[in-house]
Design an enzyme around this catalytic site. Structure first.
Site, PDB file in Angstrom:
ATOM      1  N   ARG A 231      38.627 103.539  28.937  1.00 23.36           N
ATOM      2  CA  ARG A 231      39.896 103.458  29.652  1.00 23.36           C
ATOM      3  C   ARG A 231      40.927 104.279  28.881  1.00 23.36           C
ATOM      4  O   ARG A 231      40.993 104.225  27.655  1.00 23.36           O
ATOM      5  CB  ARG A 231      40.380 102.001  29.755  1.00 23.36           C
ATOM      6  N   GLU A 260      45.941 109.055  34.374  1.00 22.86           N
ATOM      7  CA  GLU A 260      45.105 109.921  35.205  1.00 22.86           C
ATOM      8  C   GLU A 260      45.453 109.827  36.684  1.00 22.86           C
ATOM      9  O   GLU A 260      45.371 110.815  37.409  1.00 22.86           O
ATOM     10  CB  GLU A 260      43.619 109.618  34.985  1.00 22.86           C
TER      11      GLU A 260
END
Length: 334
Positions: A231, A260
């Site tokens: 992550r 992201e």
């Protein structure tokens, strides 16, 4: 049941059609968000990937919802507290591609260690010079695995095949796995100081948020390489930029970054009604800086994405929905 499939690819649409004889199924290419929640207030079950907004503010708009079947192993993107309160069952896909993600770790690592991206770029321009492309062997290097669960253990096994020595840090050490695979557990500080290659395999959430920050980068062995396929939020993007710019780290291979989602659709930031926190904007700027660093490789969250793995994901998800329907839910995380 009324089932809505969010973030559905064409292949997933076809697979989910098997639910149609017994359920009312609708598939959407986009993620679940506030506006789409308002259009599906009659949904009793939803299945999403990780880009959907599964906060209480959104889920509250779907009063008939009884099941969330996330097509992921991680579930830190779901407000589990609200789901417990609202009696919404949450199921995940606990095991679909340990070796799939582990293989991508080494795709990133080999691309960094042998300057593959730069080398290919040169030859495509007709430049066959070798200057600046000298790499390093993996054999004999120390592999530090932060998070030695199923994926981490698979990474260790592959690393052993390359002739690497492995050490690991985990909140819940598994001495049997260590003995079988021939590695040892160490404290995080010891691992950071000793490893030539550090690879992160941690769940998201507050417990691991920015676990790798300024102090941790300072403890790393000079010239180390960092790989992250877990992550983006487990590391401080700003601190990573500084560690790379200073030469503390030789390189980084990232399949995930903190912002992201925003990188993919930055205009969304300016469409929100509430002010975006300064910390988030700084993280977005840091992620932009990482994209342009010559010693960084970023892939678009594809470590899981192989034909075999996605087939297992959809198979398990359909099984989760069927099990819930029969009153015996499986892979429940809340």
């Amino acid at each position: 049941m009324k089932i809505v499939v969010f973030e559905a690819t064409e292949w997933e649409r076809q697979a989910c059609s098997s639910l149609a004889p017994h359920h009312v199924v609708e598939c959407l290419a986009g993620p679940l968000a506030g506006d789409s929640a308002d259009r599906y207030t009659n949904a009793e079950a939803i299945t999403t990937f990780i880009r959907s907004d599964l906060s209480a503010a959104v889920l509250r708009r779907m009063p008939k919802l009884r099941l969330i079947a996330t097509r992921s192993t991680g579930f830190d993107h779901i407000d589990l507290a609200y789901c417990r309160q609202a009696a919404i069952t949450v199921c995940n896909v606990p095991d679909y591609g340990d070796h799939t993600v582990a293989e991508h770790v080494f795709a990133l690592l080999l691309a960094l260690s042998r300057h593959v991206v730069e080398a290919v770029g040169r030859t495509r321009r007709g430049d066959f010079s070798q200057g600046g492309l000298r790499g390093f062997d993996l054999a004999g290097k120390t592999l530090g695995v932060v998070g030695a669960g199923r994926i981490g253990q698979r990474v260790i096994a592959i690393g052993k095949g390359f002739g690497m020595e492995a050490i690991a840090f985990d909140a819940h050490p598994d001495p049997i796995a260590a003995k079988q695979l021939g590695f040892r557990f160490a404290s995080l500080d010891e691992l950071l100081a000793a490893a030539d290659v550090i690879t992160l395999h941690l769940p998201g959430g507050e417990a691991t948020r920015q676990l790798i920050g300024e102090a941790e980068f300072a403890r790393m062995k000079p010239g180390a390489v960092l790989i992250n396929t877990s992550r983006g939020g487990v590391m401080d993007s700003e601190a990573l930029v500084r560690a790379l710019s200073s030469g503390r780290l030789a390189g980084a291979g990232l399949d995930v970054v903190a912002e992201e989602g925003a990188l993919g659709e930055e205009a969304e930031i300016f469409r929100t009604e509430t002010a975006v926190p300064v910390e988030r904007m700084r993280a977005l700027l840091a992620d932009h800086a990482l994209l342009s660093q010559p010693n960084v490789i970023v892939t678009p969250h594809i470590a899981y994405d192989t034909e075999e793995a996605v087939a297992r994901i959809i198979e398990t998800t359909l099984g989760n929905i069927a099990a819930f329907e029969t009153g015996s839910p499986q892979n429940v995380v809340n």
